[in-house]
Structure formats: C-alpha cells, structure tokens
Design a protein around this motif. Structure first.
Motif, PDB file in Angstrom:
ATOM      1  N   UNK A 175       0.346  -1.310   0.292  1.00  0.00           N
ATOM      2  CA  UNK A 175      -0.130  -0.148   0.200  1.00  0.00           C
ATOM      3  C   UNK A 175       0.775   1.071  -0.035  1.00  0.00           C
ATOM      4  N   UNK A 176       1.232   1.572  -1.090  1.00  0.00           N
ATOM      5  CA  UNK A 176       2.120   2.707  -1.507  1.00  0.00           C
ATOM      6  C   UNK A 176       1.954   4.146  -0.364  1.00  0.00           C
ATOM      7  N   UNK A 177       2.265   4.890   0.297  1.00  0.00           N
ATOM      8  CA  UNK A 177       2.200   5.499   0.649  1.00  0.00           C
ATOM      9  C   UNK A 177       1.713   6.674   0.111  1.00  0.00           C
ATOM     10  N   UNK A 178       1.760   7.062  -0.980  1.00  0.00           N
ATOM     11  CA  UNK A 178       1.479   7.909  -1.905  1.00  0.00           C
ATOM     12  C   UNK A 178      -0.798   8.161  -1.697  1.00  0.00           C
ATOM     13  N   UNK A 179      -0.912   6.806  -1.778  1.00  0.00           N
ATOM     14  CA  UNK A 179      -2.430   7.374  -1.873  1.00  0.00           C
ATOM     15  C   UNK A 179      -3.269   6.843  -0.620  1.00  0.00           C
ATOM     16  N   UNK A 180      -2.320   6.640   0.745  1.00  0.00           N
ATOM     17  CA  UNK A 180      -2.566   7.031   2.417  1.00  0.00           C
ATOM     18  C   UNK A 180      -3.400   8.207   2.179  1.00  0.00           C
ATOM     19  N   UNK A 181      -4.664   7.956   2.941  1.00  0.00           N
ATOM     20  CA  UNK A 181      -4.894   9.967   3.221  1.00  0.00           C
ATOM     21  C   UNK A 181      -4.581  10.104   4.585  1.00  0.00           C
ATOM     22  N   UNK A 182      -4.416   8.981   5.989  1.00  0.00           N
ATOM     23  CA  UNK A 182      -5.501   9.555   6.583  1.00  0.00           C
ATOM     24  C   UNK A 182      -4.563   7.941   7.833  1.00  0.00           C
ATOM     25  N   UNK A 183      -4.128   8.097   8.610  1.00  0.00           N
ATOM     26  CA  UNK A 183      -3.748   7.079   9.789  1.00  0.00           C
ATOM     27  C   UNK A 183      -4.608   6.849  10.799  1.00  0.00           C
ATOM     28  N   UNK A 184      -5.493   5.606  11.013  1.00  0.00           N
ATOM     29  CA  UNK A 184      -6.268   6.281  12.076  1.00  0.00           C
ATOM     30  C   UNK A 184      -6.506   5.204  13.182  1.00  0.00           C
ATOM     31  N   UNK A 185      -6.442   5.749  14.490  1.00  0.00           N
ATOM     32  CA  UNK A 185      -5.398   4.404  15.195  1.00  0.00           C
ATOM     33  C   UNK A 185      -6.931   4.112  16.568  1.00  0.00           C
ATOM     34  N   UNK A 186      -7.423   2.936  16.833  1.00  0.00           N
ATOM     35  CA  UNK A 186      -8.472   3.046  17.571  1.00  0.00           C
ATOM     36  C   UNK A 186      -8.024   2.251  18.660  1.00  0.00           C
TER      37      UNK A 186
END
Length: 136
Positions: A78-89
C-alpha cells in the motif's frame, strides 16, 4: 530501507503449527491408504496452514504485506502516496490501525504496546496524518 514489523502475534502459534503438521501428514497417509479424496484435501489444507506465514511491515514506501505458503510467495504494497490518513483506535490490549485509501480503508490489528513505535515511524518516515482514538 528500514522495516518495522507490525504483524499481529498469535499466542501458542508454534503449537498450532505442529499440530496442523501432524494432522496433515496423518490425513495424507490415510487418504492415500484409503484412496479417499476428502482425507487428501484435509491433509493438504493442514500442511498448507503449517507453511503459511503472513507478515506486515511498515517501510519507507508504505505498508508491505508478505504472504508465504506451500506453493506461493506474494507481496502487496500500500503505497504511502495513496494513503490519506492513518486512524488508530486503541481498544484495551489490541489496537486497530486503519490506513485510509479512498474509498476504503485497510485494517490491521496490532498489540497496544507497539503503538508508540508505530506512531513515531508513521510521523517521521511516512509523513502521514495520524488520528488516535481510545475506546473502552
């Protein structure tokens, strides 16, 4: 390239693997002796579980999933350029990481004790927006 292993750890996995190998060999032998296709299939499935290994790494390029098994070797990035944000629960002993790639999200379950290292890696290396939530 630095890698951070974030694979979920399964308690007593080594014992499960040994049991699946023993069952797989037993089913294969019985399937050949009895000429029973169902026993052969079960034997192959148990041996496949023994050889299967999934590891997840955070790398400088993004999230790398590696799958290894009886007859295959596969990697998914999963390329970091396509990740919008990281949600940690955070939910007790386990924490869910959601890597938001529009229109979906990829969920990874990790141990809560690894979360601080993961957050530092994501902020410093991947330079992504991180949101942290706690649920009881």
């Amino acid at each position: 390239m630095e890698k951070l292993d974030i694979s979920p750890k399964i308690k007593d996995e080594a014992m499960y693997k040994k049991i699946s190998l023993a069952l797989g060999v037993a089913f294969l032998i019985l399937g050949i002796k009895d000429r029973d296709i169902a026993k052969l299939i079960f034997g192959v499935l148990f041996v496949f579980y023994y050889t299967y290994k999934k590891t997840i790494y955070l790398t400088d390029e993004g999230v790398l999933f590696t799958y290894k098994g009886l007859l295959f070797n596969k990697e998914e990035l999963i390329d970091k350029n396509y990740v919008h944000e990281v949600l940690i629960v955070k939910q007790g002993l386990k924490t869910a990481l959601y890597f938001v790639v529009e229109p979906t999200a990829k969920r990874i379950i990790v141990d809560t004790e690894k979360v601080d290292d993961i957050i530092n890696f994501i902020k410093n290396r991947l330079k992504l927006c991180v949101s942290v939530e706690s649920r009881v």
